[in-house]
Design a protein around this motif. Structure first.
Motif, PDB file in Angstrom:
ATOM      1  N   VAL A 160       0.846  -1.199   0.000  1.00 17.31           N
ATOM      2  CA  VAL A 160       0.000   0.000   0.000  1.00 17.31           C
ATOM      3  C   VAL A 160       0.881   1.250   0.000  1.00 17.31           C
ATOM      4  O   VAL A 160       2.018   1.227   0.486  1.00 17.31           O
ATOM      5  N   ARG A 217      -0.657  -6.458   4.975  1.00 17.94           N
ATOM      6  CA  ARG A 217      -0.264  -5.257   4.241  1.00 17.94           C
ATOM      7  C   ARG A 217       1.190  -4.926   4.558  1.00 17.94           C
ATOM      8  O   ARG A 217       1.707  -5.301   5.614  1.00 17.94           O
ATOM      9  N   PRO A 263     -13.892   1.334  -6.870  1.00 20.37           N
ATOM     10  CA  PRO A 263     -12.449   1.044  -6.834  1.00 20.37           C
ATOM     11  C   PRO A 263     -11.670   2.262  -7.307  1.00 20.37           C
ATOM     12  O   PRO A 263     -12.077   2.942  -8.257  1.00 20.37           O
ATOM     13  N   ASP A 271      -8.966   1.647  -0.707  1.00 23.11           N
ATOM     14  CA  ASP A 271      -9.059   0.868  -1.939  1.00 23.11           C
ATOM     15  C   ASP A 271     -10.317   1.231  -2.718  1.00 23.11           C
ATOM     16  O   ASP A 271     -10.347   1.165  -3.943  1.00 23.11           O
ATOM     17  N   LYS A 272     -11.368   1.616  -1.960  1.00 26.25           N
ATOM     18  CA  LYS A 272     -12.607   2.055  -2.583  1.00 26.25           C
ATOM     19  C   LYS A 272     -12.926   3.466  -2.089  1.00 26.25           C
ATOM     20  O   LYS A 272     -12.695   3.789  -0.930  1.00 26.25           O
TER      21      LYS A 272
END
Length: 873
Positions: free
Chosen positions: A23, A61, A632, A651-652
């Motif tokens: 990320v 992550r 997204p 992410d969204k």
């Protein structure tokens, strides 16, 4: 030898191979968390997941996180530059597991990466485990110790106390035992003399911690007790700068290719060499470190200022300027010249540096130049104080004065001491520290907030329904008491809420919590850990009752209209000024619209009118809002939404669209542009270098402003007998006024001339000095003019004292010739201060000319006589 960039990439690739989602770094500047100003640890962006208020997917992550530690519990600022491994801004390599692998997996991954991938000699690695705490009722972390035994011998496992091996971000919140990995980078000879285990956590610069693996399993409550977290979390943090130093075989972080390009450029620009003088070396390290901290902060949207996070950034920048000024001989702006090399070295890994390069350069240069002016003023003030100390035959500068220099001009004690030492005097450090402590105490008292523990009423997670509803049935999930500045209030978390919590520059909703038995006013709504926190003065009588949460729709609609207007302004600015325009902040409430944007020159009136016309045209089109939720992020970008630097996106995301205006936004908006009514821009100004600010009115506020303007114009017309061509009439009036003013000035000058001749004829001689005294009605300007005309007429042996009255206020004016000052020792400034007491006033000036005002006109004659008496002619 691996470069820093290669090491960073290898970390990401390793954990990607272990099923971790890689990320991006969250912004270093935190905007919507009331408990933190800056990201100071890798886990900050995952607080809501750790506390169970957001879904943990993906559960694995990894990233490299930009961090800043300069305030609060983790404050390394004063060590930076003086040692080889402390920094303000640093990178934290980290991997996380949210309810997935725990102690064994984290330990195995860390060992595999360090030993098998990076090929660090395991003999040089030592690990610590939590030894336990009787007062906490916690045993030694035998589980972690046993997992480490798979990789290291027993004598490389060291017990660590609560300070070193029980990780806590603050006084409350997530915490747990941890295992640190330390590396011994000393020479073979040094290792033979003293085992590395004896130097772990002993501040040895060559035996340092490089990785901390936190086993987060508790939540610290306000009463100090520990409760289990909803799920176990692995949170690791490895200091990137320290790791690079180890792998490149250096004994200082500043000798690695992270800092050396910057230090070499400092040498080129200053003409000095690194490694020959300790003071110069420290200054170069300070500049290199602080350059990164300030540049990344500006790139993330935080400008230097006098408040909160902005003050911290300004303080870091000024510390660098002080060191460059004092030890590198840089008397002009210097740091901004280093930005190209920083962008070259780090712009690839952090594209925000490249994108914001022009803004960073302009802001930094302006801040440097401003502080250098302040620094010069402070040095002049200090030199004056030093001369005063010497004149009194003393050798110690008062600590209160030293603190005033620190507080007003940003002078640290060491800089004041350095300048004083050059003049052979010292500083009262004890008194300085006393004043510093007083200030800290005042700041603590002003900012002190006491949060009680959250008291759970019922289990559950909050659902936000505010995009679709302004009223909704709800229950209280939990509450806590908060005390600030002796005032207490309560914070509530509801299971379902239409209330928007303050975020992204939009104020929080107000309204009521109501049922058949009572009505509770919600005075504000804040955002914390991805939840709306409702502020109330008192708790409901029945905390478990059913309620209806009702938003104040008048305020909500006005705030939503202003928020939507900022989107339209942003779009219009890009069309009129260019694509370089980027939002740099906003504030919207029911009656306020403020929008900051990047632009490097003043927006012209014509450009502003174009923007306003374009926005009003979009309002008249009544464009409906298109609300794209849970999109997204890549799909959102395809819609045309532009990601802002300094913002954190998941992410969204949610995308709000009004025709051609497309933005990432989680705020509350008007259902269509027509609901804004209209917009009127009322001001455009500069906020900082390269940042402009627009303020505007919309809807009812705009309507009221128009009424106020109309009423004002009617009142002005009435003054001019309702003339049809008002502009011509006012222009003629101004011409007549200017002509009359010139006539009055001419008459006044003639009156002063006549008065001068009369007073010259009435002058009396006292011991060879012409003394002129009078009391008469006269304006202050005329009295001053008269005094100078009398001096011109009698340039030697003359004393003039004028007592004048103007608008029922007394004024003393004293004029003396230069020989009266030099030969007789007369001082008009001193004399007038004494005489002014008779008119209940005060004043001062130069030895040859001074004035004083007061309240008592009856004392004017006595005051005039007092000046003559003090002259001792």
């Amino acid at each position: 030898m691996m470069t820093a960039n290669e090491i960073r990439d290898s970390f990401k690739k390793f954990f990607e191979s272990k099923g971790h989602a890689i990320v991006p770094s969250a912004p270093m500047v935190i905007k919507d968390d009331p408990t933190l100003m800056f990201t100071n640890a890798g886990m900050n962006q995952w607080k809501d997941i750790i506390l169970g208020t957001r879904e943990p997917e993906p559960r694995r992550r990894a990233d490299t996180q930009k961090c800043l530690r300069v305030s609060g519990k983790h404050n390394d600022l004063e060590e930076v530059g003086h040692d080889t491994y402390h920094h303000t801004m640093f990178e934290m390599l980290g991997n996380w597991s949210f309810g997935d692998y725990f102690k064994e997996g984290a330990i195995d991954y860390a060992w595999e990466y360090l030993v098998d991938v990076l090929h660090i000699d395991p003999k040089d690695l030592y690990v610590t485990v939590f030894e336990g705490s009787k007062e906490e009722g916690l045993e030694r972390d035998e589980e972690a110790a046993n997992f480490w035994l798979k990789h290291v011998p027993t004598d490389h496992i060291i017990n660590g106390n609560k300070h070193d091996n029980f990780w806590e971000m603050g006084d409350t919140g997530p915490c747990g035992p941890c295992s640190e990995i330390h590396i011994d980078s000393r020479t073979k000879e040094e290792k033979a003399k003293v085992p590395g285990r004896e130097l772990v956590n002993k501040d040895d610069p060559q035996v340092i911690e490089i990785w901390n693996i936190v086993f987060m399993q508790f939540n610290r409550k306000a009463d100090g007790s520990l409760e289990p977290l909803p799920m176990h979390v692995i949170d690791t943090g490895m200091g990137f700068e320290r790791l690079v130093r180890t792998l490149q075989g250096k004994h200082s972080n500043y000798d690695t290719d992270i800092f050396q390009p910057i230090i070499k450029e400092i040498c080129n620009l200053s003409g000095l060499k690194y490694g020959e003088n300790e003071d110069v070396d420290v200054a170069m390290r300070v500049v290199a470190d602080h350059l990164r901290a300030v540049s990344f902060s500006i790139a993330d949207g935080q400008l230097p200022s006098n408040a909160k996070a902005g003050y911290v950034i300004r303080r870091i920048l000024r510390r660098a300027v002080r060191y460059a000024y004092t030890f590198l001989g840089q008397k002009e702006a210097f740091l901004f010249k280093l930005i190209p090399v920083l962008v070259h070295e780090m712009g690839g890994a952090f594209p925000e540096l490249s994108a914001q390069r022009e803004l960073i350069t302009k802001v930094m240069k302006e801040e440097e130049e401003s502080f250098l002016r302040t620094l010069s003023n402070g040095i002049n003030m200090l030199n004056t104080a030093i001369e005063a100390v010497k004149a009194e035959g003393k050798t110690v500068l008062d600590g209160t004065q030293a603190f005033r220099l620190f507080d007003t001009y940003g002078f640290p004690l060491d800089l004041t001491e350095l300048i004083c030492r050059e003049s052979g005097i010292s500083v009262d450090e004890k008194q300085f520290e006393t004043e510093m402590q007083k200030q800290k105490e005042r700041a603590r008292n002003a900012a002190a907030v006491e949060n009680g523990d959250w008291i759970e009423v019922r289990p559950g997670e909050q659902q936000f329904v505010g995009y679709d509803y302004t009223e909704y049935e709800c229950h209280i999930l939990r509450y806590r008491k908060v005390t600030q500045k002796k005032n207490s209030y309560y914070e509530l978390v509801l299971d379902s809420t239409p209330f928007y919590g303050e975020m992204g520059g939009q104020v929080g909703d107000t309204g009521v919590l109501v049922n058949e038995d009572e009505t509770i006013n919600i005075t504000d709504t804040k955002r914390e850990n991805n939840q709306s926190i409702h502020i109330v003065k008192a708790l409901p009588k029945n905390i478990e009752a059913d309620f209806m949460a009702c938003v104040d729709t008048d305020k909500r609609d006005a705030s939503a209209a202003n928020h939507t207007a900022t989107h339209l302004i942003d779009y219009a600015l890009k069309q009129v000024l260019g694509d370089h325009v980027e939002q740099k902040g906003s504030y919207v409430s029911a009656d306020t619209l403020r929008f900051d944007f990047s632009h490097f020159q003043k927006v012209t009136d014509e450009e502003m009118r174009q923007v306003e016309r374009m926005v009003n045209d979009m309002i008249r089109q009544d464009i409906p809002m298109q609300d794209h939720r849970n999109v997204p992020i890549e799909e959102a970008k395809q819609l045309g939404a532009i990601a802002l630097f300094g913002e954190k996106y998941g992410d969204k995301v949610r995308v709000v669209q009004f025709g051609p205006s497309v933005e990432f936004c989680g705020g509350i908006h008007a259902k269509s542009t027509g609901r804004i009514g209209m917009i009127k821009i009322i001001s455009e100004s500069s906020v900082a270098a390269g940042i402009r600010r627009i303020e505007a009115k919309t809807g009812a506020e705009c309507e009221q402003m128009m009424y106020d303007l109309e009423d004002g114009m009617k009142a002005i017309k009435a003054l001019f007998h309702n003339a049809k061509d008002l502009q011509t009439v006012i222009g003629k009036y101004i011409e007549e006024h200017d002509a009359m003013k010139k006539d009055i000035e001419k008459f006044q000058a003639e009156a002063v001339e006549r008065t001068k001749e009369r007073l010259l004829g009435q002058a009396r001689e006292v011991n060879g000095v012409k003394v002129i005294t009078t009391v008469l009605p006269m304006s202050p300007e005329a009295a001053k003019d008269l005094a100078f005309k009398l001096r011109a007429a009698l340039p030697e042996n003359m004393l003039c004292v004028i007592g004048s009255k103007h608008q029922d206020k007394p004024l003393l004016t004293v004029m003396a010739t230069d020989d009266l000052v030099s030969d007789h020792g007369f001082n008009a400034g001193k004399a007038i201060r004494e005489a002014a007491k008779l008119i209940q006033g005060g004043g001062g000036g130069q030895p040859h000319f001074a004035t004083a005002g007061g309240k008592n006109t009856d004392g004017l004659s006595a005051a005039v006589d007092k000046v003559v008496e003090l002259a001792q002619l």
